[in-house]
Design a protein around this motif. Structure first.
Motif, PDB file in Angstrom:
ATOM      1  N   TRP A 151       0.797  -1.226   0.000  1.00  0.00           N
ATOM      2  CA  TRP A 151       0.000   0.000   0.000  1.00  0.00           C
ATOM      3  C   TRP A 151       0.832   1.281   0.000  1.00  0.00           C
ATOM      4  O   TRP A 151       0.300   2.384   0.107  1.00  0.00           O
ATOM      5  CB  TRP A 151      -0.975   0.006   1.168  1.00  0.00           C
ATOM      6  N   MET A 152       2.144   1.134  -0.139  1.00  0.00           N
ATOM      7  CA  MET A 152       2.991   2.332  -0.243  1.00  0.00           C
ATOM      8  C   MET A 152       4.086   2.088  -1.271  1.00  0.00           C
ATOM      9  O   MET A 152       4.418   0.949  -1.595  1.00  0.00           O
ATOM     10  CB  MET A 152       3.602   2.701   1.110  1.00  0.00           C
ATOM     11  N   SER A 153       4.630   3.159  -1.796  1.00  0.00           N
ATOM     12  CA  SER A 153       5.735   3.077  -2.745  1.00  0.00           C
ATOM     13  C   SER A 153       6.864   3.969  -2.247  1.00  0.00           C
ATOM     14  O   SER A 153       6.628   4.909  -1.477  1.00  0.00           O
ATOM     15  CB  SER A 153       5.290   3.527  -4.144  1.00  0.00           C
ATOM     16  N   LEU A 154       8.071   3.687  -2.699  1.00  0.00           N
ATOM     17  CA  LEU A 154       9.232   4.437  -2.223  1.00  0.00           C
ATOM     18  C   LEU A 154      10.223   4.673  -3.345  1.00  0.00           C
ATOM     19  O   LEU A 154      10.548   3.758  -4.106  1.00  0.00           O
ATOM     20  CB  LEU A 154       9.909   3.674  -1.079  1.00  0.00           C
ATOM     21  N   ASP A 155      10.683   5.912  -3.436  1.00  0.00           N
ATOM     22  CA  ASP A 155      11.784   6.274  -4.316  1.00  0.00           C
ATOM     23  C   ASP A 155      13.008   6.408  -3.420  1.00  0.00           C
ATOM     24  O   ASP A 155      13.202   7.431  -2.760  1.00  0.00           O
ATOM     25  CB  ASP A 155      11.489   7.592  -5.035  1.00  0.00           C
ATOM     26  N   ALA A 156      13.817   5.347  -3.357  1.00  0.00           N
ATOM     27  CA  ALA A 156      14.927   5.310  -2.407  1.00  0.00           C
ATOM     28  C   ALA A 156      15.971   6.384  -2.690  1.00  0.00           C
ATOM     29  O   ALA A 156      16.579   6.920  -1.758  1.00  0.00           O
ATOM     30  CB  ALA A 156      15.580   3.927  -2.433  1.00  0.00           C
ATOM     31  N   LYS A 157      16.186   6.709  -3.946  1.00  0.00           N
ATOM     32  CA  LYS A 157      17.195   7.720  -4.278  1.00  0.00           C
ATOM     33  C   LYS A 157      16.743   9.116  -3.870  1.00  0.00           C
ATOM     34  O   LYS A 157      17.539   9.917  -3.376  1.00  0.00           O
ATOM     35  CB  LYS A 157      17.490   7.680  -5.778  1.00  0.00           C
ATOM     36  N   ALA A 158      15.468   9.405  -4.071  1.00  0.00           N
ATOM     37  CA  ALA A 158      14.936  10.718  -3.719  1.00  0.00           C
ATOM     38  C   ALA A 158      14.508  10.801  -2.258  1.00  0.00           C
ATOM     39  O   ALA A 158      14.141  11.882  -1.778  1.00  0.00           O
ATOM     40  CB  ALA A 158      13.764  11.065  -4.629  1.00  0.00           C
ATOM     41  N   LEU A 159      14.531   9.674  -1.556  1.00  0.00           N
ATOM     42  CA  LEU A 159      14.112   9.596  -0.148  1.00  0.00           C
ATOM     43  C   LEU A 159      12.698  10.144   0.036  1.00  0.00           C
ATOM     44  O   LEU A 159      12.438  10.987   0.901  1.00  0.00           O
ATOM     45  CB  LEU A 159      15.098  10.349   0.756  1.00  0.00           C
ATOM     46  N   LYS A 160      11.793   9.622  -0.780  1.00  0.00           N
ATOM     47  CA  LYS A 160      10.399  10.017  -0.643  1.00  0.00           C
ATOM     48  C   LYS A 160       9.502   8.858  -1.051  1.00  0.00           C
ATOM     49  O   LYS A 160       9.874   8.027  -1.884  1.00  0.00           O
ATOM     50  CB  LYS A 160      10.073  11.257  -1.477  1.00  0.00           C
ATOM     51  N   GLY A 161       8.351   8.797  -0.430  1.00  0.00           N
ATOM     52  CA  GLY A 161       7.419   7.728  -0.731  1.00  0.00           C
ATOM     53  C   GLY A 161       6.005   8.238  -0.790  1.00  0.00           C
ATOM     54  O   GLY A 161       5.712   9.359  -0.353  1.00  0.00           O
ATOM     55  N   THR A 162       5.112   7.406  -1.297  1.00  0.00           N
ATOM     56  CA  THR A 162       3.710   7.789  -1.451  1.00  0.00           C
ATOM     57  C   THR A 162       2.809   6.716  -0.861  1.00  0.00           C
ATOM     58  O   THR A 162       3.071   5.519  -1.016  1.00  0.00           O
ATOM     59  CB  THR A 162       3.357   7.976  -2.942  1.00  0.00           C
ATOM     60  N   ILE A 163       1.759   7.151  -0.193  1.00  0.00           N
ATOM     61  CA  ILE A 163       0.756   6.231   0.334  1.00  0.00           C
ATOM     62  C   ILE A 163      -0.235   5.968  -0.793  1.00  0.00           C
ATOM     63  O   ILE A 163      -1.044   6.829  -1.137  1.00  0.00           O
ATOM     64  CB  ILE A 163       0.038   6.827   1.557  1.00  0.00           C
ATOM     65  N   LYS A 164      -0.166   4.785  -1.378  1.00  0.00           N
ATOM     66  CA  LYS A 164      -1.006   4.475  -2.536  1.00  0.00           C
ATOM     67  C   LYS A 164      -2.453   4.208  -2.146  1.00  0.00           C
ATOM     68  O   LYS A 164      -3.370   4.511  -2.916  1.00  0.00           O
ATOM     69  CB  LYS A 164      -0.435   3.260  -3.272  1.00  0.00           C
ATOM     70  N   ALA A 165      -2.653   3.641  -0.968  1.00  0.00           N
ATOM     71  CA  ALA A 165      -4.009   3.320  -0.513  1.00  0.00           C
ATOM     72  C   ALA A 165      -4.005   3.117   0.989  1.00  0.00           C
ATOM     73  O   ALA A 165      -2.958   2.914   1.602  1.00  0.00           O
ATOM     74  CB  ALA A 165      -4.521   2.058  -1.221  1.00  0.00           C
ATOM     75  N   VAL A 166      -5.190   3.200   1.560  1.00  0.00           N
ATOM     76  CA  VAL A 166      -5.331   2.924   2.995  1.00  0.00           C
ATOM     77  C   VAL A 166      -5.202   1.414   3.189  1.00  0.00           C
ATOM     78  O   VAL A 166      -5.830   0.638   2.469  1.00  0.00           O
ATOM     79  CB  VAL A 166      -6.705   3.414   3.506  1.00  0.00           C
ATOM     80  N   PRO A 167      -4.373   0.969   4.129  1.00  0.00           N
ATOM     81  CA  PRO A 167      -4.180  -0.475   4.317  1.00  0.00           C
ATOM     82  C   PRO A 167      -5.434  -1.175   4.822  1.00  0.00           C
ATOM     83  O   PRO A 167      -6.173  -0.634   5.640  1.00  0.00           O
ATOM     84  CB  PRO A 167      -3.050  -0.546   5.350  1.00  0.00           C
ATOM     85  N   VAL A 168      -5.665  -2.372   4.323  1.00  0.00           N
ATOM     86  CA  VAL A 168      -6.760  -3.210   4.806  1.00  0.00           C
ATOM     87  C   VAL A 168      -6.137  -4.303   5.674  1.00  0.00           C
ATOM     88  O   VAL A 168      -4.918  -4.432   5.762  1.00  0.00           O
ATOM     89  CB  VAL A 168      -7.564  -3.816   3.638  1.00  0.00           C
ATOM     90  N   ARG A 169      -6.975  -5.114   6.304  1.00  0.00           N
ATOM     91  CA  ARG A 169      -6.453  -6.080   7.271  1.00  0.00           C
ATOM     92  C   ARG A 169      -5.432  -7.035   6.658  1.00  0.00           C
ATOM     93  O   ARG A 169      -4.443  -7.395   7.316  1.00  0.00           O
ATOM     94  CB  ARG A 169      -7.617  -6.901   7.885  1.00  0.00           C
ATOM     95  N   GLU A 170      -5.620  -7.423   5.415  1.00  0.00           N
ATOM     96  CA  GLU A 170      -4.699  -8.348   4.773  1.00  0.00           C
ATOM     97  C   GLU A 170      -3.312  -7.739   4.582  1.00  0.00           C
ATOM     98  O   GLU A 170      -2.327  -8.463   4.414  1.00  0.00           O
ATOM     99  CB  GLU A 170      -5.242  -8.786   3.402  1.00  0.00           C
ATOM    100  N   ASP A 171      -3.234  -6.400   4.622  1.00  0.00           N
ATOM    101  CA  ASP A 171      -1.956  -5.717   4.430  1.00  0.00           C
ATOM    102  C   ASP A 171      -1.191  -5.552   5.738  1.00  0.00           C
ATOM    103  O   ASP A 171      -0.023  -5.147   5.726  1.00  0.00           O
ATOM    104  CB  ASP A 171      -2.178  -4.322   3.820  1.00  0.00           C
ATOM    105  N   MET A 172      -1.825  -5.848   6.856  1.00  0.00           N
ATOM    106  CA  MET A 172      -1.205  -5.622   8.156  1.00  0.00           C
ATOM    107  C   MET A 172      -0.743  -6.929   8.784  1.00  0.00           C
ATOM    108  O   MET A 172      -1.045  -8.008   8.274  1.00  0.00           O
ATOM    109  CB  MET A 172      -2.189  -4.872   9.063  1.00  0.00           C
ATOM    110  N   ALA A 173       0.008  -6.825   9.859  1.00  0.00           N
ATOM    111  CA  ALA A 173       0.648  -7.991  10.474  1.00  0.00           C
ATOM    112  C   ALA A 173      -0.342  -9.116  10.759  1.00  0.00           C
ATOM    113  O   ALA A 173      -1.306  -8.917  11.502  1.00  0.00           O
ATOM    114  CB  ALA A 173       1.335  -7.567  11.776  1.00  0.00           C
ATOM    115  N   PRO A 174      -0.112 -10.296  10.196  1.00  0.00           N
ATOM    116  CA  PRO A 174      -1.042 -11.415  10.392  1.00  0.00           C
ATOM    117  C   PRO A 174      -0.958 -12.037  11.789  1.00  0.00           C
ATOM    118  O   PRO A 174      -1.855 -12.770  12.200  1.00  0.00           O
ATOM    119  CB  PRO A 174      -0.614 -12.409   9.309  1.00  0.00           C
ATOM    120  N   ASP A 175       0.151 -11.772  12.514  1.00  0.00           N
ATOM    121  CA  ASP A 175       0.331 -12.403  13.821  1.00  0.00           C
ATOM    122  C   ASP A 175      -0.270 -11.595  14.969  1.00  0.00           C
ATOM    123  O   ASP A 175      -0.084 -11.936  16.136  1.00  0.00           O
ATOM    124  CB  ASP A 175       1.823 -12.634  14.088  1.00  0.00           C
TER     125      ASP A 175
END
Length: 208
Positions: free
Chosen positions: A172-196
């Motif tokens: 749900w996020m992207s990162l440009d490591a060289k530019a040191l910036k990222g974007t929140i592509k979408a709000v995370p849903v339960r499947e995107d979060m820690a399963p444990d």
């Protein structure tokens, strides 16, 4: 304000698993959880029966410690989640995941959440080009999070970003490591979060 000042790895051992509080040490062979996989203290290796309340309490403490929150802060997040639309437990985790200090950690602007929180407080993080120094700031879908120009040469930030990229970022996020910036592509849903994490027992604990 109350603050835990003891060994971070002791908290991981108490909760019976890695909470990733010490950055790269948690991914190395030196992690105390891997070496001593039992609770700290002289009675740590005893097997004791855990009550339903004990199970709920331990899960609440585990989630609270992962995100570095005090009890009062965590309870306020729960109250907010209980008033939001949808499943309370999922809303709770979503609010925690969208904290700015957690976003900075996920993107690698800090080796741990504690370090990312410090980076935010020192004013080194920008949200949509504006400096934000509040760790609890709620980031939204479409927001761009970046490192301020004055901090882009910091060796610890560069090393943390490289480590985060090697481990992989959430979908749900992207990162440009060289530019040191990222974007929140979408709000995370339960499947995107820690399963444990078992947020449902936390809901049951606070609902008593």
């Amino acid at each position: 304000m109350a603050k835990y000042t003891g060994p971070s790895c002791r908290l991981c051992r108490r909760e019976g698993g890695k909470l990733f509080l010490k950055g790269e040490k948690c991914f190395s062979d030196k992690c105390p959880v891997s070496i001593r996989a039992y609770a700290p203290g002289q009675h740590g290796q005893r097997r004791s029966r855990v009550s339903e309340y004990g199970t709920q309490l331990r899960e609440k403490q585990k989630i609270r410690r992962i995100y570095g929150l005090l009890e009062g802060q965590f309870r306020r997040y729960f109250e907010r989640a209980s008033q939001a639309r949808g499943v309370t437990g999922e809303s709770l985790l979503r609010f925690l995941e969208l904290r700015l200090d957690n976003i900075a950690y996920r993107m690698g602007f800090g080796a741990s959440r504690a370090e990312a929180r410090q980076v935010v407080r020192h004013g080194h993080i920008l949200v949509n080009g504006r400096r934000v120094d509040i760790p609890s700031y709620q980031v939204r879908a479409g927001d761009e999070v970046s490192v301020a120009e004055s901090a882009r040469a910091h060796a610890r930030i560069i090393a943390a970003v490289e480590a985060a990229v090697s481990r992989g970022l959430p979908d749900w996020m992207s990162l440009d490591a060289k530019a040191l910036k990222g974007t929140i592509k979408a709000v995370p849903v339960r499947e995107d979060m820690a399963p444990d994490l078992n947020e449902q027992v936390v809901v049951e604990l606070y609902s008593k």
